[in-house]
Design a protein around this motif. Sequence first.
Motif, mmCIF file in Angstrom:
data_model
loop_
_atom_site.group_PDB
_atom_site.id
_atom_site.type_symbol
_atom_site.label_atom_id
_atom_site.label_comp_id
_atom_site.label_asym_id
_atom_site.label_seq_id
_atom_site.Cartn_x
_atom_site.Cartn_y
_atom_site.Cartn_z
ATOM 1 N N VAL A 1 -3.406 -1.857 -5.121
ATOM 2 C CA VAL A 1 -4.353 -1.128 -4.274
ATOM 3 C C VAL A 1 -4.345 0.344 -4.671
ATOM 4 N N VAL B 1 -7.895 2.939 -0.121
ATOM 5 C CA VAL B 1 -8.388 2.227 1.051
ATOM 6 C C VAL B 1 -9.360 3.144 1.779
ATOM 7 N N VAL C 1 -1.662 6.368 -0.959
ATOM 8 C CA VAL C 1 -2.927 5.708 -0.630
ATOM 9 C C VAL C 1 -3.196 5.831 0.864
ATOM 10 N N CYS C 2 -2.158 5.685 1.669
ATOM 11 C CA CYS C 2 -2.308 5.836 3.117
ATOM 12 C C CYS C 2 -2.746 7.251 3.473
ATOM 13 N N ILE D 1 0.866 -1.181 0.000
ATOM 14 C CA ILE D 1 0.000 0.000 0.000
ATOM 15 C C ILE D 1 0.899 1.225 0.000
ATOM 16 N N ALA E 1 -10.743 -1.948 0.191
ATOM 17 C CA ALA E 1 -9.815 -1.430 -0.812
ATOM 18 C C ALA E 1 -10.441 -1.402 -2.196
ATOM 19 N N TYR F 1 -6.396 7.730 2.725
ATOM 20 C CA TYR F 1 -7.239 7.112 3.754
ATOM 21 C C TYR F 1 -7.409 8.077 4.930
#
Length: 738
Positions: free
Chosen positions: A371, A374, A310-311, A306, A360, A314
């Motif tokens: 991914v 998320v 992307v983190c 990931i 996801a 989120y």
Amino acid sequence: MVEFGDFHSAVNRIPMPREKAAGLADRGVLSKDLFKDRASRGHDRLEPDRWSGSIDLEMTVRTPLVFGEQKDLAVTVPLEEDGKTLRVPPTMVKGMISRAYETLTCSRFRVFGDIPDAPQGNRRRKADTKPLTYRGDAASALGLVPIRICGEEDDGLVGELFYGDTLVTNDYRDDRGRTYPTMRAASLQGGPVGPANLLVSAQRLTKMTPHGAHIRCHLSLCLHGDRGKGARYAYWQVTHIITDAGETPLFDIPDSVTVVDELDDVQGYVCRTAPDDMRPNHLFPRKHDERFFFDVSRQGPKKVTIESDVCKAYAAVVRSYVYQRKQDPPRKRHEPNRATRAAQKDASAAKLKVKDLAFAVVDDSGPEPVVLEVVPAMIGRHAYSASPYRLALEQGAVPVSTAEEASAADRLFGYVVPDPVPQAARGDVAARGRITVGKVDGSGARISRDRKTLTPLLEPKPGSARRFLTGGDGGTPSSKGSTNALKRSEYFSPGQLLGAAAYPVHRSVLDSRKFPKQATAPAVMNGREQHNADVQLTAKSWVEVGSVLRCTVSFTNLSHDELAALIWVLTPENLVPESEQDSDRSKCGYLRMGLAKPFGLGVMEVRIARGGLRARRGADLSDSYATLSGCLGLDDPVAEPSDFTLSHSSNLNKTPWVEAMQRAAYGYADGIEVRHMTLNENKENNQTNGRTGEPHPGKGIGPRDMFGPHSTKPLHIDKRPQSHGRPPYPGSIRGRRR
């Protein structure tokens, strides 16, 4: 208003392809003086070949004008000390003119609210702003893949993807050939409310299936929508739990639910989106299930990386939930989900971390899954891939940060650098403009004190995306290689451009003595009028149609093209699309000022008064000063606006931004209403394919481009006929177990 009838959008955007405009200037198609960035000239001298002087303006109110200080949900127009004469701040006039000049010259945004969270002086280089979020529809939940964070790697994380049984078995297909797409996460009913009958106490159920627990259980595959009501899909339902003490029945599935398959002794993780002290229906009344993540494929859950972006996305989604809960009205509080509750207590908890369970968005088109996003809940908010600031930065449209970046509007109206670097000086900090608006004469204004409660003036929501973005050519963004509407997740992506906000003129209310109905009509939801005084502003007084305001605009040291461009936007006949203008050039376009522009208010006919242009070259002024025979502002010679023809005007009039500017300033002459999309139309327009996220055919419509051959074609949202049991998610006919 006719819901699901033809209409033109009350809100739209004007393209800002700054790179394209600069390229045309480099090739001699457009003026470099207007379309290339450079440092502003100083105020220490009047150059020989540049122009200084003044312009007398007459501004005629063509639809009611509402402005003034807002207090206690009311607004009152300001008056002079005599208590009778209208007082108009010169800054309002300057703002109105500058917005038009910015649009004509494809200049930078001079104000931009989304400033990055970065140390002073580093914002331009970092531009690491939080992306916007949007609410996904229920159909999109079918495409999500359950994920559990199981480790860290470099600046990202490692996760496990749980595909349920979808990698080893096809979707169920009944005897009538109807397909039921299968949800990847199993349903774990959260209590007695739901389709299954609870066989243990709610307290024991919660104790045996806490959030994050690794459990073993039996599952039954149930059908939804097979009996002619609701969406059609299949879902696994947890029925038994297996512990060291043996097998415990949790739920009995009644005969009213069709069961087509079973899985025994399946391992996985419990995911509860409701906090520990809540049942699912506390989040919203129709929610009765939590989730069980499992994967019965031979290799088991698939490990994936990931990425850090992307983190961050989120965390942006979780923070957006926290912000929304703060905005809830006291009498309509919404309970926070698990991720939101944690972030409310500790802001750092918004970040994705090891052992978190989530959902996801996965690209499975390659040899290995990737991914893309998320999110903390199946039906909830998602983050776009790029923030508005990042797009504007790549577009070259963010506010100026150094003197050399000043666009045409910055040089004419002045600027203040919002985030100067340390030790910055002079033009790298600010530059005074070369336009001054004098006192506005409001003696010709008629003021009405007939109170009007305005239609709710809601803040623009950039997350809605469609009315804020264009493609590289200035048109509506579309899927690669097609004209299909974008998936919601594809908006705010690299390569897209921000457009300048535009509110097309409502021609049907021009010069009407009556206050426009659309500006006072209550919002309509589900066919009912909504009278919510908490979001409505009352105009205690306003300026009547036919009122005339006057002022003088002074200018110094302008090039021929700069003055010509200023005169161009102050000539109403120029603000009319070529297809609408007649041979006598008798038709006018308009500028906008004040509140409630989307509802037709604040339309102003702004023109240079007869004999109102006075201009002298710097060389002439120099001679006057040398001989002590005159000075700037004293006996300046009258000039004709026609003497200042905009260079390359024929080319400029064919550009998408000028065509769109003219359409917004003139409006639509076909008599079709200009309005917002209704709630029901918007809901219908957002229907998507649950597996792919693609808008259904004819859906995902945004505001019509205001340039090109179809600029006057109205919008129309088709209403689906009511048909119980109709499959809402086409595709994926694969012939599952029978």
